[in-house]
Structures are given as structure tokens and as C-alpha cells.
Design a protein around this motif. Structure first.
Motif, PDB file in Angstrom:
ATOM      1  N   ASN A   1       6.751   6.800   0.659  1.00  0.00           N
ATOM      2  CA  ASN A   1       5.366   6.323   0.559  1.00  0.00           C
ATOM      3  C   ASN A   1       5.267   4.797   0.390  1.00  0.00           C
ATOM      4  O   ASN A   1       4.344   4.298  -0.210  1.00  0.00           O
TER       5      ASN A   1
ATOM      6  N   ASN B   1      -2.373   5.524  -3.962  1.00  0.00           N
ATOM      7  CA  ASN B   1      -2.165   4.492  -4.979  1.00  0.00           C
ATOM      8  C   ASN B   1      -3.437   3.733  -5.314  1.00  0.00           C
ATOM      9  O   ASN B   1      -3.388   2.727  -6.010  1.00  0.00           O
TER      10      ASN B   1
ATOM     11  N   TYR C   1       0.807  -1.214   0.000  1.00  0.00           N
ATOM     12  CA  TYR C   1       0.000   0.000   0.000  1.00  0.00           C
ATOM     13  C   TYR C   1       0.847   1.274   0.000  1.00  0.00           C
ATOM     14  O   TYR C   1       1.936   1.329   0.563  1.00  0.00           O
ATOM     15  N   GLY C   2       0.329   2.291  -0.691  1.00  0.00           N
ATOM     16  CA  GLY C   2       0.910   3.631  -0.624  1.00  0.00           C
ATOM     17  C   GLY C   2      -0.221   4.625  -0.690  1.00  0.00           C
ATOM     18  O   GLY C   2      -1.237   4.376  -1.357  1.00  0.00           O
TER      19      GLY C   2
END
Lengths: 307, 306
Positions: free
Chosen positions: B272, B41, B37-38
Motif C-alpha cells: 500500500n 490513510n 499516499y496509501g
């Protein structure tokens, strides 16, 4: 017995030798401890040239020098002569909104403390003096909370705040610190020592539980509260990690540590003086308060040692 | 009369906040640590234990553990030792010791980020007082020490940018900052050592200062030591301010100062890579909780025995 009297009459000499050694060691320690404070104060008083050439001793010569920025603007040199101390401190306050940073620091640390107390004190009272289902479980949770430093879980808290659109706000600076399990624990321990009779008497007088907390319990806990206040304010005034994470954009929300860090970021050699002046301004309030109320401060900071 | 549910009003806010700010983030970090995850995104993909294997296998994380443990294993024992030493000295001096106590406690009060910036100037190779002070010793017998002679000939080290010195210099600043705190904890501990114990020890033939320390002071300070050691370990695990101030990106010369908190910040915030950052968070949390649990266990054991 004669042995001890003999050795207690001779110590006059040996004692002072030992004593001197102790002082030598302690003074050497003190010099190292004070070194950066010396540098900070000295640089805040010197002109850029004196800093770069390492001249002027501790105080600097205090000779006026030409402010290059002022003369670049086309002013004659004679109109641009400035005194080093005045230059350093005016630059500290004008190059960056230092006053704003200080104000933010006060707002953030103040709000954190007030909310921590508002949340922790009633909870501590309930845990100490009320019987209810699940009390042990809640206290267990408090003890578990003591295991977790908030800095360690900063990343997921940051994600939560970002999802709520709260980064770059006062709320982001304050929210993670609103719950102090340590505050709950401490106040509970203190409230446990308050006799039940006091509370029963207050109930007889028709006081509500709410006013018992704030009018009966809290006044008995002033020393603990004061120590906790110092603990909390010092930690959050000096905190750098958390503001660094959640405040990325506007300077308007910078706390003093962030402001100082930014000052360092865009530094050129001429600005060491003003930077040290900023550092001095940021560090001074707590140091002065500490020097005035030393005993209280040491109590407050080491509070976590009394678990 | 107290309402039957008054306690809910008192406990409620604290309970909610404990859940939202302490428990939920751990669950979130745990969940995220298995994803890529970011923020921004869109969706997160499940990547299994990839993040954890990356932490175990990548060279940069090997450096991270190296730097973190080097820092912690120097700062904790030395600052505890100095704290104890200072406390014992001050305790034997009486009132005149107060002035040292005040001085030694100053670094605890001063914002570390500010003092880090000052240290950077003090250690500066050209304008810093440290190297200038060292160079005044040149020409003296100190030059018999090869390291010193080399410094006089080729210039003293670039303390913060030379990879051979960087981590130790940062550790030195950590010790500078922490030992005063340990000192006051020990001073508090010393006041609770019963006087009679010293008399008793003396009766039993413990006449030298060292014997008295070994037989009375040290055991009596046991609980203080357990606490001081744990809190110092936990705090030094969390070192960040000095490192970010000296090395805003990358973790110092050849990543020699790439400590865990900085790695979490770099991966999670700067790059991130929240999944990876979350995995680091879980590892970090594991260390910290292990330390505290060990401390509690030691304390309890002592309580039962006494």
C-alpha cells in the motif's frame, strides 16, 4: 550455366544431409518446447506416489490407490480405492470451484470483447469515413494510446477503481480493457479500404449512419474482426496480472489463472496430480481451438505485427 | 441523412474511455508519485521527489534494475534470434515445417501462469524431470565438463531457488514462451521478400547461403526486425506471471529476480505504498514509451529512405 546444372544434380545427397541436420535441430527444439506439456499431461494421469517416486513412465500404471483423505474419514480402505486419472480430475473440480472459474473466464473475456467492439467500431468508422472538426487530434490520441500498455498503468487504474468502490467485481475485471486503441486503429485501417460509393449508396437508400456501421461496414471487416477477437480473447483468458490486482477476496470472481494460482498456494505434495489436471483444463480450450483453426489464430495473435 | 453530430455519438464513448483509462491514470500516477499516499490513510502528504530519489538510491531498487535489465537483455535478443533462426529453417523446409510451427507456437497460446507452475514441477530438485534427465548423462564423457561433473557429484542445481541460477532460469522460461511468437512474425516477413532479389544477388555472385542472407534476407527483414525487437523488449519488461508464481513475496533469492512489474505490485498493492508504486510506474512507463518512440523513429526513417 553448366555450373548451376552440375550443382542442381548433386544436391540430392548434400540436400538430404543438410535436411537431416535441420530436422535434428528442430526436433531438439520441439522436445524442449513440449517438455512442460509432457510433464503437465503425465502428472495429471499419475497417482501421488508415482509422481513422488518418479515411476510409471508417461501414463502411470493406472493402478488404483488409496485416497488418504477418504480413509481418514473412517471408510474402509477397499472403499477408498481410486483410479489416478479420475482422482486427479475430480479433485481438480471439487477442491476448488473450477467450473465457476471457467465460467468467470468466459463471462469476462466475452464481455471485454463485446464492449471493445461496440466502442471501437463506431469510432473507427468515424475516423475513417466521416469528416469532422478535431478528427486528426482524435486519431493522434489513438496513436498515443498505442504507446501505453495497460498493465504498465495498472496501479493508478487500481486506485481509481478502489476509490469508486469497484474492486472485487466483474466491473473491475472488465473496465480497464473496454477501450482498445489497437482495435480502433486496426478497424480504421480496414474501413479506409472500403469504397466511399458503398456508403453513399447506403445513405441514398435511407440507412442511418448507425445501421451503416453495423450492417454495411462491419460485414466487410469480418476477417479483421475475427482476428481481433482471437487476439482479445487469448490475451484476456490468459491474463493473470490484472485479476491478481483487483480480485482479492472472494473466489466467486476468480478467473481461471487466479484459481490455479490459489490451488498452488495451498498445495501439499499429494496434490500435484490434481493441480496439473486443473492446469490442463485451463490451458486446453485455447490450445484445442488453436489446433483446429491454426492459421486464423496465428493471424490474430500476430495482428499487432501488421501496424 | 447523417445527423451533423453523428460523429460525436461514434467518437464520444471511445474518447471518454481513452481519457479515463489511458490518460487520467498517467496523470494520477504522476501526481501520486510526489506523495506518500496509501489507500485508507486519509490524506496524502506532498513529499517532493523523495520517491524518485528512493528509487535511485535504495539498494533494493538497484537490484530491481539489475534483475529487470538482465532479464530483458537476455530474453529479447535470444528469443528474437531463435525466432529468426526457426523461421529461416522452417521456410527452407516447405510444408513439412508446418508441424514445427504448430509446436513452437503452443507456448504462446498456453496461459503463462499455468505453464510457470508446470515448469516449477519440471525443475523441481527431487521430482523434476529436468534434473533427472541431466543425471542420466553422468558417467558419460559429459563429465569432462567440470560443471556437469560437479552436478553429478553434488546434485544438479536448484534452478529456481539458487540465486546464481534463478534469474537465468526465469529468463529461459521467458524465451521458451516468446520465441514462437517472433518466429511467426518472421515467417510473415519472409513471405514478403521478393524472389527476384535472390536471383539478382546470385547474378552478382552471392552464391553461398550466408551471402544471400546477408545481402538480401536480412535487409529485407529490417522492418520486421525493428517491430519484433521492440515488441519483445516491451513484453519482457512487463514480465510478472512467472515471477509471482515462483516467488510470491520478496523477489526471489536475494532479490535476484525482483523485476519492475513485481516491484510495482509489491510496493503499490501488497504494501500500500502507492506514492512509491506510482513513481515506479512513471519510470516504467518512461522506458516503455522510449522504446516505442525509438521504434517509430526507426520505421519512419526507413520509409523516407526507400
Amino acid at each position: 550455366m553448366t555450373d548451376t546444372t552440375a550443382s542442381s544434380s548433386s544436391p540430392v545427397f548434400r540436400f538430404s544431409a543438410a535436411e537431416t541436420t535441420k530436422h535434428v535441430v528442430l526436433i531438439a527444439g520441439a522436445v524442449i518446447v513440449l517438455l512442460p506439456f509432457y510433464v503437465m499431461i503425465s502428472f495429471a494421469m499419475k497417482s501421488p506416489a508415482e509422481i513422488m517416486q518418479q515411476t510409471g513412465g508417461f501414463f502411470g500404471s493406472q493402478a488404483p490407490f488409496v485416497d488418504h483423505y477418504c480413509s481418514k474419514l473412517g471408510n474402509p480402505e477397499s472403499a477408498c480405492m481410486v483410479n489416478p486419472i479420475a482422482y486427479n480430475f475430480t479433485q481438480a473440480f471439487t477442491k476448488a470451484p473450477l467450473l465457476r472459474y471457467l465460467l468467470n473466464g468466459v463471462i469476462v473475456t466475452g464481455s471485454i470483447f463485446v464492449i471493445q467492439v461496440a466502442v471501437a467500431v463506431p469510432a473507427a468508422y468515424a475516423l475513417a469515413k466521416l469528416r469532422f472538426w478535431g478528427r486528426e487530434a482524435v486519431f493522434g490520441l489513438v496513436l498515443f494510446g498505442l504507446l501505453i500498455p495497460v498493465h504498465a498503468i495498472a496501479l493508478p487504474i487500481y486506485v481509481m477503481l478502489a476509490k469508486l468502490g469497484l474492486t472485487n467485481s466483474y466491473a473491475a475485471l472488465i473496465i480497464p480493457w473496454t477501450i482498445s486503441v489497437f482495435g480502433i486503429f486496426l478497424m480504421r485501417q480496414f474501413f479506409m479500404t472500403v469504397p466511399d460509393d458503398l456508403i453513399d449508396a447506403a445513405r441514398m437508400d435511407g440507412m442511418s449512419e448507425f445501421s451503416i456501421i453495423w450492417k454495411v461496414m462491419l460485414p466487410t471487416a469480418i476477417p479483421a474482426l475475427l482476428a481481433f477477437a482471437i487476439f482479445s480473447v487469448v490475451a484476456h483468458w490468459n491474463d493473470y496480472f490484472w485479476p491478481r490486482i483487483v480480485i482479492t477476496g472472494t473466489r466467486d470472481l476468480f478467473t481461471p489463472p487466479l484459481g490455479l494460482r490459489e490451488f498452488k498456494g495451498d498445495i501439499d505434495g499429494n496434490n500435484y496430480g490434481p493441480m496439473m489436471a486443473s492446469a490442463l483444463v485451463i490451458v486446453t480450450p485455447l490450445i484445442v481451438a488453436f489446433l483446429i483453426a491454426q492459421r486464423r489464430f496465428i493471424e490474430g495473435i500476430t495482428l499487432s505485427g501488421m501496424k | 441523412m447523417p445527423g451533423r453530430y453523428a460523429h460525436l455519438w461514434f467518437i464520444g464513448p471511445a474518447l471518454f474511455l481513452m481519457f479515463a483509462i489511458l490518460i487520467l491514470p498517467i496523470l494520477i500516477a504522476f501526481g501520486l508519485s510526489f506523495t506518500d499516499y496509501g489507500l485508507g490513510n486519509g490524506q496524502a502528504n506532498f513529499v517532493g521527489i523523495d520517491n524518485y530519489t528512493a528509487i535511485l538510491n535504495k539498494r533494493s531498487f538497484a537490484k530491481m534494475f539489475g534483475a529487470t535489465f538482465r532479464y530483458v537483455l537476455v530474453v529479447a535478443p535470444v528469443s528474437v534470434g531463435l525466432g529468426l533462426g526457426a523461421a529461416l529453417l522452417l521456410n527452407s523446409l516447405g510444408r513439412i515445417g508446418e508441424i514445427y510451427k504448430t509446436i513452437y507456437f503452443l507456448p504462446v497460446m498456453a496461459a503463462l501462469i499455468a505453464m510457470a507452475i508446470v515448469w516449477e514441477l519440471a525443475l523441481h530438485p527431487e521430482i523434476g524431470v529436468v534434473n533427472r534427465f541431466l543425471s542420466t548423462g553422468c558417467g558419460s564423457p559429459l563429465e569432462l565438463w567440470p560443471w556437469y561433473a560437479k552436478g553429478c557429484a553434488d546434485g544438479f542445481p536448484f534452478w529456481l531457488t539458487d540465486k546464481r541460477y534463478a534469474i537465468w532460469t526465469v529468463a529461459f522460461i521467458g524465451i521458451w514462451q516468446a520465441f514462437g511468437f517472433n518466429m511467426v512474425l518472421y515467417l510473415a516477413g519472409l513471405t514478403s521478400v521478393p524472389r527476384e532479389l535472390y536471383h539478382a544477388a546470385e547474378m552478382d555472385g552471392a552464391t553461398s547461403g550466408w551471402e544471400r542472407f546477408r545481402l538480401v534476407t536480412w535487409p529485407a527483414l529490417g522492418p520486421t526486425t525493428v517491430f519484433v525487437v521492440t515488441i519483445t523488449l516491451i513484453r519482457s519488461f512487463q514480465v510478472f506471471d512467472t515471477i509471482e508464481a515462483f516467488y510470491p513475496t520478496g523477489g526471489g533469492p536475494s532479490k535476484s529476480v525482483y523485476v519492475m512489474m513485481f516491484a510495482i505490485y509489491e510496493k503499490g498493492i501488497q504494501q500500500n505504498l502507492l506514492g512509491l508504486g506510482a513513481a515506479l510506474t512513471m519510470v516504467f512507463l518512461g522506458f516503455v514509451m522510449l522504446l516505442t518512440i525509438a521504434q517509430r523513429w526507426l520505421v519512419e526513417r526507413r520509409v523516407h529512405y526507400s
